[in-house]
Design a protein around this motif. Structure first.
Motif, PDB file in Angstrom:
ATOM      1  N   VAL A1660       0.867  -1.184   0.000  1.00 46.75           N
ATOM      2  CA  VAL A1660       0.000   0.000   0.000  1.00 46.75           C
ATOM      3  C   VAL A1660       0.897   1.224   0.000  1.00 46.75           C
ATOM      4  CG1 VAL A1660      -1.826   1.263   1.201  1.00 46.75           C
ATOM      5  CG2 VAL A1660      -1.766  -1.251   1.292  1.00 46.75           C
ATOM      6  N   GLY A1661       0.694   2.084  -0.991  1.00 49.29           N
ATOM      7  CA  GLY A1661       1.411   3.353  -1.063  1.00 49.29           C
ATOM      8  C   GLY A1661       0.490   4.512  -0.727  1.00 49.29           C
ATOM      9  N   PHE A1662       1.003   5.487   0.028  1.00 50.06           N
ATOM     10  CA  PHE A1662       0.216   6.644   0.478  1.00 50.06           C
ATOM     11  C   PHE A1662       0.778   7.903  -0.168  1.00 50.06           C
ATOM     12  CE2 PHE A1662      -0.060   3.431   3.771  1.00 50.06           C
ATOM     13  CZ  PHE A1662      -1.393   3.450   4.140  1.00 50.06           C
ATOM     14  N   GLU A1674       5.516   3.585   1.616  1.00 51.24           N
ATOM     15  CA  GLU A1674       4.902   2.332   1.215  1.00 51.24           C
ATOM     16  C   GLU A1674       4.999   1.340   2.351  1.00 51.24           C
ATOM     17  OE1 GLU A1674       6.861   1.001  -2.265  1.00 51.24           O
ATOM     18  OE2 GLU A1674       5.998   2.542  -3.565  1.00 51.24           O
ATOM     19  N   TYR A1675       3.940   0.571   2.531  1.00 56.47           N
ATOM     20  CA  TYR A1675       3.899  -0.454   3.565  1.00 56.47           C
ATOM     21  C   TYR A1675       3.461  -1.767   2.928  1.00 56.47           C
ATOM     22  CZ  TYR A1675       4.279   3.048   7.281  1.00 56.47           C
ATOM     23  OH  TYR A1675       4.710   4.043   8.105  1.00 56.47           O
ATOM     24  N   CYS A1725      -5.980  12.757  -2.232  1.00 56.11           N
ATOM     25  CA  CYS A1725      -5.112  11.794  -1.560  1.00 56.11           C
ATOM     26  C   CYS A1725      -5.252  10.455  -2.278  1.00 56.11           C
ATOM     27  CB  CYS A1725      -5.488  11.661  -0.089  1.00 56.11           C
ATOM     28  SG  CYS A1725      -5.178  13.160   0.878  1.00 56.11           S
ATOM     29  N   TYR A1726      -4.119   9.813  -2.513  1.00 53.93           N
ATOM     30  CA  TYR A1726      -4.106   8.600  -3.327  1.00 53.93           C
ATOM     31  C   TYR A1726      -3.646   7.418  -2.498  1.00 53.93           C
ATOM     32  CZ  TYR A1726      -4.341  11.859  -7.255  1.00 53.93           C
ATOM     33  OH  TYR A1726      -4.712  12.847  -8.132  1.00 53.93           O
ATOM     34  N   LEU A1727      -4.305   6.294  -2.772  1.00 56.36           N
ATOM     35  CA  LEU A1727      -3.876   5.013  -2.235  1.00 56.36           C
ATOM     36  C   LEU A1727      -3.556   4.096  -3.422  1.00 56.36           C
ATOM     37  CD1 LEU A1727      -6.407   4.184   0.643  1.00 56.36           C
ATOM     38  CD2 LEU A1727      -3.986   4.753   0.890  1.00 56.36           C
ATOM     39  N   GLN A1728      -2.410   3.428  -3.378  1.00 57.96           N
ATOM     40  CA  GLN A1728      -2.064   2.426  -4.413  1.00 57.96           C
ATOM     41  C   GLN A1728      -1.910   1.087  -3.710  1.00 57.96           C
ATOM     42  OE1 GLN A1728       1.821   2.577  -6.297  1.00 57.96           O
ATOM     43  NE2 GLN A1728       0.889   2.176  -8.290  1.00 57.96           N
ATOM     44  N   ILE A1729      -2.773   0.132  -4.052  1.00 60.64           N
ATOM     45  CA  ILE A1729      -2.795  -1.162  -3.379  1.00 60.64           C
ATOM     46  C   ILE A1729      -2.454  -2.248  -4.397  1.00 60.64           C
ATOM     47  CG2 ILE A1729      -4.180  -2.739  -1.989  1.00 60.64           C
ATOM     48  CD1 ILE A1729      -5.968  -0.368  -1.260  1.00 60.64           C
ATOM     49  N   THR A1730      -1.451  -3.075  -4.048  1.00 64.10           N
ATOM     50  CA  THR A1730      -0.984  -4.122  -4.962  1.00 64.10           C
ATOM     51  C   THR A1730      -0.776  -5.398  -4.180  1.00 64.10           C
ATOM     52  OG1 THR A1730       0.211  -2.395  -6.178  1.00 64.10           O
ATOM     53  CG2 THR A1730       0.761  -4.700  -6.663  1.00 64.10           C
ATOM     54  N   ALA A1731      -1.232  -6.500  -4.779  1.00 67.16           N
ATOM     55  CA  ALA A1731      -0.955  -7.787  -4.152  1.00 67.16           C
ATOM     56  C   ALA A1731       0.486  -8.159  -4.408  1.00 67.16           C
ATOM     57  CB  ALA A1731      -1.886  -8.852  -4.707  1.00 67.16           C
ATOM     58  N   VAL A1732       1.153  -8.660  -3.382  1.00 69.92           N
ATOM     59  CA  VAL A1732       2.561  -9.047  -3.521  1.00 69.92           C
ATOM     60  C   VAL A1732       2.701 -10.465  -3.020  1.00 69.92           C
ATOM     61  CG1 VAL A1732       3.443  -6.694  -3.297  1.00 69.92           C
ATOM     62  CG2 VAL A1732       3.095  -8.068  -1.239  1.00 69.92           C
ATOM     63  N   ASP A1733       3.805 -11.098  -3.461  1.00 76.02           N
ATOM     64  CA  ASP A1733       4.112 -12.474  -3.041  1.00 76.02           C
ATOM     65  C   ASP A1733       5.338 -12.459  -2.159  1.00 76.02           C
ATOM     66  OD1 ASP A1733       2.021 -13.495  -4.539  1.00 76.02           O
ATOM     67  OD2 ASP A1733       3.280 -13.652  -6.331  1.00 76.02           O
ATOM     68  N   PRO A1734       5.324 -13.269  -1.102  1.00 80.24           N
ATOM     69  CA  PRO A1734       6.531 -13.346  -0.269  1.00 80.24           C
ATOM     70  C   PRO A1734       7.644 -14.062  -1.031  1.00 80.24           C
ATOM     71  CG  PRO A1734       4.908 -14.953   0.459  1.00 80.24           C
ATOM     72  CD  PRO A1734       4.230 -14.128  -0.604  1.00 80.24           C
ATOM     73  N   VAL A1735       8.854 -13.729  -0.705  1.00 78.40           N
ATOM     74  CA  VAL A1735      10.028 -14.298  -1.354  1.00 78.40           C
ATOM     75  C   VAL A1735      10.703 -15.259  -0.388  1.00 78.40           C
ATOM     76  CG1 VAL A1735      12.258 -13.803  -2.417  1.00 78.40           C
ATOM     77  CG2 VAL A1735      10.327 -12.237  -2.756  1.00 78.40           C
ATOM     78  N   MET A1736      10.959 -16.522  -0.939  1.00 77.99           N
ATOM     79  CA  MET A1736      11.636 -17.501  -0.108  1.00 77.99           C
ATOM     80  C   MET A1736      13.090 -17.101   0.091  1.00 77.99           C
ATOM     81  SD  MET A1736       9.359 -19.700   0.611  1.00 77.99           S
ATOM     82  CE  MET A1736       7.773 -20.272   0.031  1.00 77.99           C
ATOM     83  N   GLU A1737      13.684 -17.688   1.117  1.00 78.13           N
ATOM     84  CA  GLU A1737      15.054 -17.314   1.436  1.00 78.13           C
ATOM     85  C   GLU A1737      16.007 -17.677   0.287  1.00 78.13           C
ATOM     86  OE1 GLU A1737      16.232 -18.962   5.132  1.00 78.13           O
ATOM     87  OE2 GLU A1737      14.625 -18.017   6.312  1.00 78.13           O
TER      88      GLU A1737
END
Length: 1946
Positions: A1660-1662, A1674-1675, A1725-1737
């Motif tokens: 999520v970007g603010f 971004e969080y 005010c803008y919100l940018q929401i994106t699905a992300v995938d976790p990265v393996m080690e």
């Protein structure tokens, strides 16, 4: 005495009977046939009207005569005056100047009256006094012996004799044959002898001037406001003293009289607390509260009541003033028809062009007991007798013509010059007071009378008055108030038409009187003496003007007569008398510069009937000729003479007649008015005659009647004799009034005087039986006569007691007791000491002036004998009770007799400047006094037990007896009396007896020389002080609350008296006094339960005394008190703590609780309400009294009032204090302290607050000074205290810190604070004093919040002092940082860190900003150095140099770290507070806030754990189980770290490391932070193995709910060692059971055909300023696995839309492209929401394959992620989507601040990287991804079976997506895009080969998978398998067109 009926006296008819004239009793006694006696009214005669003389005459009105008068023949009348006359008291005055009187022919009618009467052969004594006016204030020559030779008596000469030479013959007559007469004259002639020491002599230095103390709160900066206001004031105007309001009910001397010397200022931090505790200390008032207190009386001639002065200004007529007019003025009572005073004479001469005659300069002074509506001024005018046939008096009253013709004027002028005789002309009455406005208190007047307190501007009666008095009192009230004078214009003068009498004054219609067209102008002034009319005198002494009282009594009474039937023509015209300053009447005997010597003192006739002793010598006769009845009309007047005898008529008469004008000598005769042409001649003259002291039977009056021819002739008209008299008729009536203080009326008094003379002259038998009888008969004397001759009777009885023989002594003593008792009972005003008796003792008694032996031996002997007889049980009669009741009188007589003897013995022999040595009493006399004293003590003791009030009065008298003797005889002899008293009343006795004992001590210790008294033994110190302290302490343990309160009050009053005594202002004097009282502190410390048993008021009284003693003690004495024992020292400081508690200044917010405190019970009665809980009880009485009076010195409409309290003009805030108090009480709120304070006048309330502020300040500074001294003494190890903890110091410092203190205190505090920590830092910083140090830190941080910079910066300096000590003793600030962090956390709950904006949102508060500033300043080196200099600390205050080193180990970098850590905690707390309103909406922000708080307090395990648990609870509410579990793990990690750090557990560092793998937030380093955090109340309680296990189990439970079983297994492996070490096998079994279950769950997850996903992640970007700190950040959010992209969009929209205001909107960016913030709209005010995938080690982020997230890797791995990625398609031409040949892909990798699962649901993105893939790489990656997925499925083993058979269902799903015809487009489209046409030519050979190889591999794996599928299927799947084979063949055929080699490969 019943007055006899009224009657008249007739001559020649020989009628006589009693006469009552105007209320005064006239006794008439006939002796022989033509002889009779009477006395009546008094008057003066006229003087000639020459212009060179001053005159004052009485004008009697008579009607005009119409017929001629004939000459008659002489008549002889003889009068005998009896000495049985009732005599009133007289106010003396000056005598008038002589003036020549007309001399009629010597022949005439003689009427004689004899003035002597023999009784028993002794002439009736007589004396004369000045009847003429005297100066009202003659200078009194006072011989003040005390000033030069140490003598105590002041002689006050009686001024009358020097001013009145006509009394000299009376005084100088030889009266040796009449001893009582000698005594009478001596009584009135002798000087008054006043003992100046009797009532104490106290010179105070005045109370100090209190300054308002600045009590700052967190949000106030009064100091700066005052400084700015002062700066503005100095620019605009100069402040004057007049601008400073007086804020008390009375004017207190609040000048800077109370100054401390520079030495004292060095010794102490502030002023003494005692003056602030007793700010209105009044020694006189405190003494008056003592039971039986003696109060002094004024001089015997000091006149009380009201004084009226009248001055004639002018007389004018419309017809013109062309002849002289004469007049008289007197006081007259209309109701009783009584003349109240003698006449005042005036003369108005015809002076052209002038309104005021030069002769009208005298004023008449009249006396009034009290205002009365019936009292008026009777004014009578007379003029030269009218010429027969001339101009008559009617010209002054005729209507036409108004003005006189010139011829008439000339005739009147000529006639008036030759006519010496006068006739009555006119009269008028001027009422002085009105009925409804008369106050019994004396002073209230009619609003329309000349003495009106309020006069309207112009009434319906046309009466006008203006006030002329001006306030010149300089702001303070003198003993007499200023007067108020008005000008009275009298126009209703009534002309006499015919002879008139008093009856005409009451005639309502007055038909016989015509108005005179003229105006008489008077100046009338009201003078007060003692009684000040507080209701009608306004501030400044001027009269209060009431515009509502419009109607005047001039129009109602004296103008219109009695019925008001005619309109008034009188006016009051104000005059500007600038010479009037303080118009107060000065009593005789006192000097006053403003009194005129020409003032006429009118004799008050009521003096002869008052129940008062005569104190002056007066002896005169007033003669009033009334009527002469003749058969023919005559022009008749009477000449009056006094003759010694009638042996030879040719002898000159005596010069005994007072002149009517001002003259120094007496005249031989007086003349009356002429009754013109009257058959019944009426007269209104008053003739005053001075009588000789020794009267004989030959003294007589001679009346001669004359007829005057009133025709104009060549020579002046001469009187003619009357040569006949009609026999047998009532021809001549007159009245006489005898006023004498020498002739007693009562026969028994005369008998006593006679027998006394006989006894002294030895003309009676030696046994004196007649005298004894006369003495015994005195008890039957009528009370008025007894009172009038009280002084000579007492003198004669004392003379007999002194040397009259035992029988006469006893008889005289008994008679004296009887007389005193009667005087006390019959003329008492309720006082225990009758004022007449007090005046006798104080002034009149002089022990016979040394002419005989002193009285005290004889008096002591007689009384002692009687007392001993009573003590032995003999019957002494009921008289003994009277003796006891009047004991005070006899005791004071004894004392004064001793003192006079002492004075006479040493007066001439004493060197100048030395004190009189004590009187050496003879042993027998002292023994007699001791025995008498013992007997009286026994009476007190016995009667007290019976509860008789007489005993208490006797007790006070005995105390005053000792008090007086201390100044006269050897003090140690008096101590024997005191010791005798204490033995009789030993110990704690009954309440009544104890009260008597306290009163006794109270009186004795009030002696002027109490401090300087010796000990009983020469080696001892002050005996009285030791007795006092012992008895006071005993009383404090008494059960009777009133006794305890009284004892405490005695102490405080004594301390105040010493403190303000001008004699004891040197430090050595104060030290001596402190040492006298110091044993009291020791007694209290020995018996502390006594102190604790006192109530709050009593405790305050005792504590203020203790502080005053300690303040003035020297250091060695104080240290000595601390050397006895540790417990005793600790108790000493407990007392100081009590001081801080009971004198604490309440914060403004606490004012509502005033009066409700449980520890301050209201012990005062209703008469003394509690305005203050901290000041002295006396201040409540003072304020209560002030509230019952108008505040003086503050005009109601003055500028001062409005400046002080402008809001009080409202109707609900009355100006009158009386109204305010009544209003408060009527509303039933007067009982509480708060309500009472509100009822006070604002100025009084302000005063009260200033007093309380100064008291609290002084107490705090005093305690601070004591603790400073204590720290110095403790540093030298010279005292007894607990050196391990120094609890005395710490407790006091805490008491000071924790209370509301003023700015002055804080400025003085920190140098002491620095010194204490410099000397005792090791002890105070030790762990034993953790609680103290923590409280110090808390209060320093609290002060660091203050708005006032002086306090705030000093608090920063205090923190630096703690830092210095931390470096010095610990070389670091670790432990101090923990301490400050803890206290900051506690402070945050007390301080309001946020405040509301106008728009309703929250912002950082001022307190938070100031705290932040203070914490930042801690690390500001330059500012701290400057602050050290400003605060007076030494320059090396912050140097930390250990003893064995020279290096300064102070580290500014470490201080900076300390500052930053505190700021972090502050920021976290502030952010948490600002989120309060949205905490329930934005759960992400709430969790993040808890997390920041936990991190900020990480150095304090307790606080860290607390906030982590709060965070855990918040996550559980959100069902974020993984995050909640992480919080539990973090808590367990903190505990494990602390346990491992102190080797106190089964775990080691490896266990901590394994826990960190679960929760990376757990620190890997085990430091000393945890051990440093072991502050009292923190740390030890929660950091145990059991608590760690508890939180690990909670984490296990929460991870199970989150289905993160890998974490559960690791946690249980940490719990198992604990149970193993404890051999808790049951718990171990449970753990292993849980482990088995967990591993089963893990196996199930891994064997699931659908990959297990524990959560979804979104970036999520603010963008937008409304997001605040989130803007352009971004969080990564971790959400439950069932949350889709739409869900989180909806959730975040809901959260942030509520934050948007009207000017901003919220917009969600629909794609994941990179955002340029500069290109965005500012109001969106803008919100940018994106699905992300976790990265393996171990994941290869550079792989071009498409990512299919799966954990089915065959190994157990913890799901911990800190990197995330997402792919974004794009084309080079700017389009998002394109064909395969144009479609590029951007892979973005995000690095978060921590790893998930974390303590929060979102983590900040701290790093972002991106990779780009070309279209062909995308195509290859897509094919490789499918190939890998199919291969994984073929190689993945089955969980349900032991062999490696592929899963059928998964295989079918993947194969169907790979080889089915309908989806062939995926692989075929790649071939079409890149292997045909132009794209194929653009590919590099390497890319082309990679693409073909990927296609071939993909087809090969598909073929293999189909074969495996065939082996696995059953009959039911044959059709599906056939479809797969057909699809594969078709795909192969299609691909062969692009890749021919594929056929051979497959």
């Amino acid at each position: 005495m019943t007055p006899p009926p009224a009657a008249e006296l007739s001559f020649f008819g020989l009628k006589y009977f009693y006469y009552q004239a105007n209320g005064y009793i006239i006794s008439i006694i006939a002796h022989t046939a033509p002889y009779c006696a009477l006395l009546l009214l008094v008057g003066n005669y006229y003087c000639n009207w020459c212009r060179s003389q001053q005159c004052a005459q009485k004008a009697s009105g008579v009607d005009e005569l119409e017929s001629d008068a004939k000459i008659g023949f002489p008549i002889h009348l003889i009068f005998s005056f009896s000495p049985t006359v009732h005599l009133p008291l007289f106010l003396p005055g000056t005598k008038p100047n002589p003036s020549p009187s007309p001399s009629p022919s010597s022949s005439g009618i003689a009427v004689r009256g004899g003035l002597g009467n023999l009784r028993g052969g002794v002439p009736a004594p007589g004396s004369a006094v000045l009847g003429c006016p005297s100066a009202i204030s003659l200078a009194v020559v006072m011989e003040d012996y005390t000033s030069s030779n140490g003598h105590r008596f002041k002689r006050i000469p009686r001024p009358l004799f020097a001013a009145n030479p006509e009394l000299e013959p009376l005084i100088n007559e030889n009266m040796d044959q009449w001893p009582h007469l000698n005594e009478l004259v001596q009584c009135y002639k002798a000087d008054w002898v006043a003992d100046e020491n009797k009532y104490g002599h106290y010179e105070g230095i005045g109370t100090p001037s209190f300054q308002s103390q600045i009590f700052e709160g967190p949000d106030t900066d009064i100091e700066t406001e005052i400084r700015l206001a002062s700066a503005r004031l100095s620019k605009t105007e100069d402040a004057t003293d007049d601008d400073v309001p007086s804020t008390s009910g009375r004017q207190l001397p609040e000048t800077g009289l109370y100054k401390s010397s520079s030495k004292t200022q060095d010794m102490h931090f502030g002023e003494s607390p005692l003056p602030a505790y007793e700010p209105a200390f009044d020694w006189e008032n405190e003494r008056s509260l003592i039971f039986g207190q003696r109060t002094p009386e004024t001089l015997p001639t000091h006149s009380s009541g009201l004084k009226i002065t009248v001055k004639v200004l002018s007389l004018s007529f419309q017809a013109g003033l062309v002849e002289p007019f004469y007049g008289t003025i007197c006081l007259y009572n209309r109701d009783r028809r009584e003349k109240l005073s003698e006449d005042f004479h005036f003369c108005v001469l015809p002076t052209e062009g002038q309104d005021v005659n030069a002769s009208l300069i005298r004023r008449a002074v009249f006396s009034l007991d009290a205002p009365s509506a019936s009292v008026c001024l009777l004014i009578q005018l007379e003029k030269p007798a009218t010429e027969e046939g001339g101009v008559t008096a009617s010209v002054y009253s005729r209507k036409e013509p108004v003005h006189m013709a010139e011829r008439e004027k000339q005739k009147l002028q000529v006639w008036s010059r030759i006519m010496p005789y006068r006739q009555s002309f006119a009269w008028t009455i001027v009422p002085l007071f009105e009925n409804n406005n008369v106050a019994a208190g004396g002073g209230a007047a009619s609003p329309s009378s000349p003495l009106a307190p309020s006069v309207s501007g112009s009434s319906s009666q046309d009466s006008v008055a203006e006030h002329v008095s001006k306030m010149t009192l300089d702001g303070k009230l003198p003993h007499y108030s200023s007067g108020s004078s008005v000008i009275v214009e009298i126009s209703n003068i009534n002309k006499v038409k015919e002879s008139y009498t008093e009856d005409l004054f009451q005639d309502p219609k007055r038909k016989v009187h015509k108005p005179v067209k003229g105006v008489l102008r008077l100046e009338v002034e009201k003078l007060h003496t003692n009684s000040v009319d507080t209701d009608n005198i306004s501030e400044g002494g001027s009269m209060i003007i009431d515009s509502n009282d419009a109607e005047t009594s001039f129009g109602k009474h004296h103008v219109n007569g009695l019925d008001g039937s005619r309109n008034s023509h009188s006016k009051f015209i104000g005059i500007d008398r600038k010479d009037i300053r303080v118009n107060a009447l000065t009593p005789v005997g006192e000097d006053h510069p403003d009194s005129s010597g020409d003032d006429f003192q009118a004799f008050d006739f009521r003096m002869m009937s008052r129940n008062e002793p005569f104190s002056q010598l007066f002896h005169c006769l007033y003669v009033y000729p009334l009527t002469v009845s003749l058969s023919r009309k005559r022009n008749l007047f009477i000449k009056v003479e006094m003759r010694k005898d009638d042996a030879d008529i040719r002898k000159q008469p005596l010069e005994a007649v007072y002149p009517k004008d001002v003259g120094p000598t007496l005249q031989k005769c007086a003349h009356t008015q002429i009754a013109v042409g009257a058959r019944m001649a009426c007269y209104h003259d008053e003739i005053k005659i001075c009588l000789p002291a020794l009267l004989t039977t030959q003294h007589h009056l001679l009346f001669t009647f004359f007829h005057v021819d009133l025709q104009t002739k060549l020579e002046a008209p001469k009187p003619e004799r009357l040569d006949f008299l009609e026999d047998g008729k009532n021809v001549f009536r007159l009245r006489l009034r005898l006023c004498s203080s020498l002739i007693p009326v009562n026969e028994r008094i005369r008998d006593f005087f006679l027998e006394y003379d006989r006894h002294n002259l030895r003309t009676s038998p030696p046994w004196g039986s007649e005298l004894l009888e006369a003495i015994n008969s005195l008890k039957n004397v009528e009370s008025t006569a007894l009172l009038q001759f009280l002084q000579p009777i007492l003198n004669l009885l004392l003379h007999l007691i002194g040397d009259g023989g035992e029988t006469l002594q006893v008889a005289a003593f008994r008679a004296m007791v009887n007389i005193l008792t009667r005087v006390q009972q019959e003329s008492s005003d309720g006082a225990d000491r009758n004022r007449f008796l007090v005046k006798y003792v104080d002034y009149a008694f002089d022990d016979f002036g040394g002419r005989q032996a002193p009285v005290y031996p004889g008096l002591s002997t007689v009384w002692g004998s009687l007392a001993r007889s009573k003590a032995k049980g003999y019957r002494v009669g009921p008289v003994y009770d009277d003796v006891l009741a009047m004991a005070w009188f006899f005791l004071e007589l004894i004392v004064k007799s001793m003192a006079l003897e002492q004075n006479r013995l040493f007066y001439h022999s004493l060197p100048s400047g030395e004190e009189i040595p004590p009187l050496q009493l003879k042993e027998g006399v002292f023994r007699c006094i001791m025995q008498l004293y013992d007997c009286l003590l026994t009476e007190v003791h016995e009667r007290c037990k019976k509860g008789l009030s007489l005993a208490k009065r006797l007790n006070s008298s005995l105390a005053f007896f000792c008090y007086d003797l201390l100044s006269i005889i050897e003090p140690r002899q008096v101590f024997e009396l005191v010791s005798l008293y204490m033995d009789k009343f030993a110990g704690v006795c009954q309440s009544v007896l104890h009260d008597c004992k306290l009163t006794f001590l109270q009186i004795i210790c009030d002696h002027d020389l109490f401090v300087e008294m010796p000990g009983r033994d020469p080696s001892d110190r002050n005996y009285l002080s030791s007795v006092l302290i012992q008895e006071i302490f005993l009383t404090l343990d008494h059960d009777d609350l009133s006794q305890r309160a009284k004892a405490a009050r005695i102490l405080v009053v004594l301390m105040c008296k010493h403190e303000f005594d001008s004699r004891y202002q040197k430090s050595e004097d104060k030290l001596y006094i402190a040492q006298l009282y110091f044993p009291l502190i020791g007694q209290i410390l020995d018996e502390m339960p006594v102190f604790y048993n006192l109530n709050a008021v009593e405790k305050r009284e005792v504590l203020i005394v203790i502080l005053q003693i300690v303040r003035n003690l020297d250091d060695p004495s104080l240290v000595k008190a601390w050397q006895q024992s540790i417990a005793r020292t600790r108790l000493f400081f407990k007392l100081l703590e009590e001081c801080l508690l009971h004198f604490e200044h309440k914060k403004p917010a606490d004012s509502l609780l005033l009066g409700c405190s449980s520890r301050s019970p209201d012990n005062e009665g209703h008469a003394s309400p509690k305005y203050s809980d901290r000041l002295s009880p006396a201040i409540n009485t003072y304020l209560s009294e002030a509230s019952r009076q108008e505040v003086r010195g503050t005009p109601e409409n003055g500028y001062l009032w409005h400046r002080v309290s402008p809001q009080l003009s409202s109707p609900n805030q009355p100006y009158s204090l009386r109204e305010a108090l009544a209003q408060a009480q009527s509303s039933r709120v007067g009982a509480t302290t708060r309500a009472l304070r509100e009822s006070l006048h604002p100025i009084l309330r302000q005063k009260l607050e200033v007093w309380e502020e100064n008291l609290s300040t002084a107490i705090s500074l005093q305690v601070l000074k004591i603790i400073d001294k204590f720290s110095v003494a403790a540093a030298s190890q010279s005292i007894a205290t607990d050196y391990g903890k120094l609890d005395c110091i710490t407790s006091i410092l805490m008491g000071l810190f924790s209370r509301y203190q003023p700015l002055a205190f804080w400025k003085a505090f920190f140098p002491v604070f620095n010194h204490i920590f410099s000397v005792h830092g090791a002890t105070l910083m030790a762990r034993d004093n953790d609680r103290f140090l923590k409280q110090v830190a808390f209060h320093l941080l609290r002060l660091a919040v203050f708005r006032n910079d002086s306090i705030r910066r000093r608090a920063v300096l205090g923190l630096q002092i703690l830092v210095r000590n931390s470096f010095y003793y610990f070389t670091n600030t670790t432990r101090l940082r923990v301490m400050l962090t803890i206290t900051l956390s506690e402070l945050m709950s007390d301080v309001q860190v946020s405040q509301m904006r106008p728009n309703g949102s929250l912002e950082e508060s001022g307190e938070a900003r100031r705290l932040r500033k203070s914490l930042e300043e801690m690390a500001d080196q330059s500012m701290i150095i400057k602050l050290i200099n400003d605060c007076g600390l030494p320059g090396n205050a912050l140097e930390a140099i250990p003893e064995c080193s020279t290096d300064n180990i102070w580290s500014w970098s470490e201080v900076k770290y300390l500052s930053d850590s505190l700021l972090q905690a502050l920021d976290a707390g502030l952010e948490h507070a600002l989120l309060a309103s949205i905490m329930t909406v934005d759960r992400y922000a709430a969790a993040e806030s808890y997390y920041k708080l936990a991190m900020a307090y990480a150095s304090v395990p307790d606080l860290h754990i607390m906030w982590l648990l709060h965070l855990c609870d918040a996550h559980q509410e959100m069902q974020s189980w993984a995050e909640a579990a992480q919080c539990a793990v973090a808590v367990a990690g903190v505990i494990m770290q602390a346990l491992v750090g102190r080797n106190d557990a089964v775990w080691n560092r490896e266990h901590v490391t394994s826990l960190r793998k679960i929760c990376p937030m757990v620190s890997s380093a085990v430091t000393a932070e945890a051990s440093a955090a072991e502050v009292e109340g923190y740390g030890a309680s929660k950091l145990t193995v059991d608590s760690a296990v508890k939180y690990l189990q909670l984490a296990n439970k929460l991870f199970s709910q989150a289905e993160l079983y890998h974490f559960c297994a690791n946690i249980l492996e940490l719990i198992i060692p604990v149970y193993k070490s404890r051999r808790a096998y049951g718990q171990l079994a449970k753990c292993h059971t849980s482990l088995a279950s967990i591993y089963d769950s893990i196996l199930e997850q891994e064997s699931s055909p659908i990959p297990f996903i524990d959560a979804t992640y979104y970036r999520v970007g603010f963008y937008g300023n409304r997001f605040g700190k989130l803007d352009r950040k971004e969080y990564v959010y971790r959400e439950p696995r069932d949350v889709r992209l739409g869900d989180i969009m909806e959730k975040l929209s809901h959260i942030y839309e509520s934050r948007m205001d009207g000017s901003h909107t919220l917009h969600i960016i629909p794609d994941s492209r990179q955002v340029n913030a500069e290109e965005l709209q500012p109001d969106v005010c803008y919100l940018q929401i994106t699905a992300v995938d976790p990265v393996m080690e171990d994941e290869d982020l550079g792989s071009r394959r498409e990512r299919i997230f799966s954990l089915s890797t065959g190994s157990v791995r913890a799901r911990v992620f800190d990197r995330f990625l997402f792919d974004t398609p794009f084309t080079k031409n700017g389009k998002t989507q394109g064909g395969l040949e144009d479609q590029w892909k951007r892979r973005t990798v995000l690095q978060t601040e921590g790893s998930f699962p974390a303590l929060v649901n979102r983590l900040l993105v701290v790093k972002s990287e991106s990779l780009e893939f070309s279209p062909v790489e995308n195509a290859i990656g897509m094919i490789e991804t499918r190939t890998a997925a199919l291969r994984n499925e073929l190689e993945e083993p089955r969980s349900s079976e032991g062999d490696h058979l592929p899963r059928l269902q998964s295989l079918q799903r993947i194969l169907q997506g790979s080889v089915a015809v309908q989806v062939n487009s995926g692989v075929l489209s790649v071939c079409k895009a890149f292997l045909s046409g132009e794209p194929a030519t653009r590919l590099r050979s390497q890319e082309l080969q990679q693409l073909i190889a990927a296609l071939l591999e993909f087809m090969a794996v598909c073929k293999r998978a189909i074969r495996v599928h065939f082996r696995l299927i059953g009959e039911e799947d044959q059709d599906f398998h056939t479809q797969l084979v057909n699809g594969f063949q078709s795909l192969t055929a299609e691909l062969s067109h692009y890749i021919p080699a594929i056929l051979s490969e497959l």
